[in-house]
Design a protein around this motif. Sequence first.
Motif: not given
Length: 292
Positions: A48-49, A60-63, A95-96
């Motif tokens: 994930a860049i 979005r990446t943590f979802a 984000a968390i």
Amino acid sequence: MKIIITGSLGNIGKPLTNQLVAAGHEVTVISSNADKKEAIEKAGAQAAIGSVSDAAFLARTFAGADALFAMTPPNLGGRNVIANTVEAGKAFAKAIQEAAVKRVVMLSSIGADLPDGNGPIAGLYPIEALYNKLENTAVTFLRAGFFFTNLYNDVPMIKGAGIMGANYPADAKMPLVHPEDIAAAVANELQKESTGKNIRYIVSDVRTPGEIAKAIGAAIDKTDLPWVEFTDEQSLQGMIQAGLPEEIARLYTEMGSGLRSGAIGTDFLNGNFPVDGKIKLKDFAKEFAAKF
């Protein structure tokens, strides 16, 4: 488990990724460097860049993730370091919360119990406070010792002046850790059930700078290698002359002062916490010699 790793494939991220992939987990590694995508995928993980200061990207990446290793990169931008570190921490926390991540292991540091007087570590104090407020998220604050690998910064001094040194004395007690021991501790924490907010120290050895110089000197055939204590001004000017930005040099000088006074190590040294890392000074001295 679906596990997110921040810190790219660095000294901690690479062995951590290898361990978790080998254990059969679905691993995503976040990196700000697109050039790392191929190496991440070769390691068996997804890449994930993006920026760890971008809360929307992180969310979005943590979802859908079961667990997260949260590591705020050091020296964000080289200027306004503490402020940038805290802003990245805010992005992580937001984000968390938005992604409803249930399990977080945060890389913190000895001295993170102090709001100031600890140099670059000061940025971790407010981040721990932010994570303490996260609802429905179990957090382990993994407070690491002084990285053995930071001692590679002394190579030019050893080769040029025949000494090791900093602005703290040869008899100061230093909790030390190897990044591989951190990776092992993170992997352990991510894969076990946890509730609430917890502090775990990860330290491989507790030694003095005098002992460090002696061990490294013996390993590189410089048995008379001394540890020299500098004044704060000598330390500051030496780092600036070596090319370090002045702001960062001042932060490291302040951290050295905190080690000299004992303030940074006090909570760990007085708290009867275990020294459970496997890689000791004698082991790292051999590693140092191989790269010297």
